[in-house]
Structure formats: C-alpha cells, structure tokens
Design an enzyme around this catalytic site. Structure first.
Site, PDB file in Angstrom:
ATOM      1  N   LYS A 169       3.609  25.691  -2.157  1.00 37.14           N
ATOM      2  CA  LYS A 169       2.909  24.438  -1.915  1.00 37.14           C
ATOM      3  C   LYS A 169       2.447  23.836  -3.238  1.00 37.14           C
ATOM      4  O   LYS A 169       2.069  24.556  -4.159  1.00 37.14           O
ATOM      5  CB  LYS A 169       1.709  24.667  -0.988  1.00 37.14           C
ATOM      6  CG  LYS A 169       2.110  25.015   0.440  1.00 37.14           C
ATOM      7  CD  LYS A 169       0.896  25.142   1.331  1.00 37.14           C
ATOM      8  CE  LYS A 169       1.292  25.418   2.781  1.00 37.14           C
ATOM      9  NZ  LYS A 169       0.115  25.545   3.666  1.00 37.14           N
ATOM     10  N   ARG A 241       4.522  37.065   7.502  1.00 41.03           N
ATOM     11  CA  ARG A 241       3.723  36.766   6.305  1.00 41.03           C
ATOM     12  C   ARG A 241       2.307  37.327   6.441  1.00 41.03           C
ATOM     13  O   ARG A 241       1.773  37.938   5.511  1.00 41.03           O
ATOM     14  CB  ARG A 241       3.680  35.260   6.089  1.00 41.03           C
ATOM     15  CG  ARG A 241       2.841  34.797   4.895  1.00 41.03           C
ATOM     16  CD  ARG A 241       3.105  33.328   4.642  1.00 41.03           C
ATOM     17  NE  ARG A 241       2.057  32.686   3.866  1.00 41.03           N
ATOM     18  CZ  ARG A 241       1.993  32.685   2.534  1.00 41.03           C
ATOM     19  NH1 ARG A 241       2.915  33.318   1.833  1.00 41.03           N
ATOM     20  NH2 ARG A 241       1.016  32.053   1.915  1.00 41.03           N
ATOM     21  N   TYR A 273     -12.135  32.506  -9.283  1.00 41.20           N
ATOM     22  CA  TYR A 273     -10.778  33.053  -9.214  1.00 41.20           C
ATOM     23  C   TYR A 273     -10.284  33.423 -10.591  1.00 41.20           C
ATOM     24  O   TYR A 273     -10.391  32.658 -11.535  1.00 41.20           O
ATOM     25  CB  TYR A 273      -9.843  32.025  -8.565  1.00 41.20           C
ATOM     26  CG  TYR A 273      -8.393  32.439  -8.547  1.00 41.20           C
ATOM     27  CD1 TYR A 273      -7.947  33.400  -7.670  1.00 41.20           C
ATOM     28  CD2 TYR A 273      -7.485  31.857  -9.422  1.00 41.20           C
ATOM     29  CE1 TYR A 273      -6.620  33.782  -7.638  1.00 41.20           C
ATOM     30  CE2 TYR A 273      -6.150  32.225  -9.404  1.00 41.20           C
ATOM     31  CZ  TYR A 273      -5.729  33.188  -8.510  1.00 41.20           C
ATOM     32  OH  TYR A 273      -4.409  33.569  -8.492  1.00 41.20           O
TER      33      TYR A 273
END
Length: 310
Positions: A169, A241, A273
């Site tokens: 994406k 997934r 992150y």
C-alpha cells in the site's frame, strides 16, 4: 500457583468488599492465566516477565477475545500483582505497561498451525493445483496481501536468496523472506509455468489462458482448495495473512518485526515506531515461522501495543 490466586480473591471479597460476581470474574481470568503458565512451563509468579504477558495477550487475541476482554484480563493481572507485591511474593508488576489492542481492530479468526499444515502438506500433480499450492504457500510464508500476490512478476522472486520483493500500500516496497516450503512449491510451479504462460508474460502466477491470474480467481481457487481439503471454515486470502501474523507474533513475541513484515505503516503503539533492518527481520522470520524454521525458536522481546491502538 493457585494458592496466591485463592488468597487474592479472598482479599477482594473480605477486605475490598467486592461482590461475588466480581470475585468470580477475577477468579476465572486468573485461572485461565494459571492454565497458560502451566502450558508454557513457568513455575512461579515471580518468574513471569513483561515479555511473557505480551505472549499471553497474543494467545488471548488468537483465541478470539476482543480488545475489551483482553483489557479486563490485564486489569485482573495488574491488580493481582499489586497484591503479590504487598505480600512479598513478587518483585515487580509485569503487566503494568502492557495494553490490549482496541476492540475495533481485532483480527478475524485464524487457522492454527495444524490446520495450515493439513491444508498445505499435500503433493499435487495437476499443474493448476501445483500453481495453487505455490500461491498459498507463498501467501502464508510471507504474509502477502491478495493484491501483492496477484501483482508479483518474475523479477521480484529470488528463490536462491529466499526473498520476494513486493509493492504494498502507498507504493511502498519491501523485501520479505520466503520459507523453505514455499521455495520448494514455487520451484515446482515454475517448472510448469513455461508451458502455460503467454509469450512475454512476466506474471508469476498465470491462468490457463496464459495471462496474469486475477485477484478474483485467486480468491475462488483458495475457497475451492479449502473445500477439497476439508477446511472447517471458508478460506480467503486474509485468513492466510492473519494466520501468518498470529503465528509469528505468538512464536517470536516481536511485534515491531511482524508489523514490518506485514507492511503496516501505522502500528499505533505507545512507543515510536522503530525501523528494523532486513537482516533482523530475516532472523526473526527464520526463528519463528512454523514453515520456515531452520533452527530452534528463541523468544525475542517485542514492544506492546496500546489499548487504544493495534
């Protein structure tokens, strides 16, 4: 390990004046934790770590509990450890900084490792089934999205290096490890692909007509595969997934690495992150994925996700 739980529930009933129903909730949640501790061979409350609590949260999520239910379990564990600390039976509270995933983004049901093995441990001889096995092994092996699988072209595969390059994406590219089972299935398919593919076609997975296999066809083939193999639920690409993600999380305990492997841009955790390099991801993958494991699994610490995000 049950004695401190009994003492804690008695403390709630007599000193804190909690209702019998509330005490029953605490008893039931802590009994479930005790059963898991016995299963994973943790013999004492003082030996439970924050990493173990995170593994337990992953198990509860895989078992289908909502974020709200997991939050209740964690609340019971935190309060129980406050009692243990007061009684001198623990040195710290391992659940203090662990948060549950928010309910709105709970993963759908996943297949367990035995179910996946039942689905994939076959020896097809028909070219279409050989192709299908290669697709599903790769999807489960590397946690691919349906669109990522359908758009794969031959230059993206490096089977000698056990890697695949995908465009996810936001047109973000990532390189993923490919497990040994998937490599074997892909090699078998590529030996048949030449006879099926149209001249100049670069798609890894092609239809009987020789062109790129569509996403809808992949979905239909997976659903058919599940029926033929006797799956106890309808198979769809996201099931593979999510099974990949669940099994990796439960085995490795490394949430950030799994998020990176999945290609999620937003991990919505309490900590910033941190990008992990591919060598680390490959090491976590080899140690943890049930169909690529080349050495004994080592538990790797992972960051936890906040109860307001997953």
């Amino acid at each position: 390990m049950a004695a401190p739980v009994v003492a804690f529930v008695r403390h709630l009933a007599t000193e804190k004046r909690h209702s019998p129903r509330t005490c029953d909730h605490y008893q039931r949640d802590l009994d479930r934790l005790v059963d898991w501790l016995i299963e994973v061979d943790i013999p004492a409350w003082s030996e439970l770590t924050i990493h173990d609590i995170r593994r337990y949260v992953a198990r509860l999520s895989r078992d289908g509990l909502s974020g709200r239910s997991i939050a209740r379990h964690l609340s019971a564990i935190r309060r129980f450890y406050q009692f243990l600390l007061r009684e001198g039976l623990a040195r710290d509270n391992p659940a203090l900084d662990v948060r549950a995933p928010k309910s709105g983004r709970r993963l759908p049901k996943v297949a367990d490792v035995d179910q996946i093995s039942q689905l994939l441990d076959i020896n097809p001889d028909d070219p279409l089934e050989i192709r299908d096995l290669a697709m599903f092994e790769l999807m489960y092996s590397s946690g691919l999205r349906l669109a990522e699988l359908a758009s794969l072209s031959l230059p993206a595969l490096d089977l000698k290096g056990r890697e695949v390059r995908v465009l996810g994406k936001g047109n973000k590219e990532r390189i993923l490890p490919v497990g040994g089972k998937a490599v074997a299935a892909l090699n078998q398919w590529l030996a048949h692909r030449t006879a099926m593919a149209n001249e100049g076609e670069t798609a890894v997975f092609v239809s009987q007509r020789g062109g790129r296999l569509s996403q809808r066809s992949i979905q239909a083939r997976l659903a058919r595969w599940g029926m033929v193999q006797g799956a106890d639920q309808r198979l769809h690409p996201h099931l593979l997934r999510h099974s990949f993600a669940s099994h990796m999380l439960e085995s490795s305990g490394d949430l950030r690495a799994v998020q990176e492997l999945l290609g999620h841009a937003d991990i919505a955790t309490t900590q910033v992150y941190t990008h992990l390099d591919f060598q680390h991801l490959a090491r976590v993958y080899d140690q943890s994925h049930p169909r690529a494991r080349r050495r004994s699994t080592n538990h790797i610490n992972r960051n936890d996700n906040d109860h307001t995000g997953s």
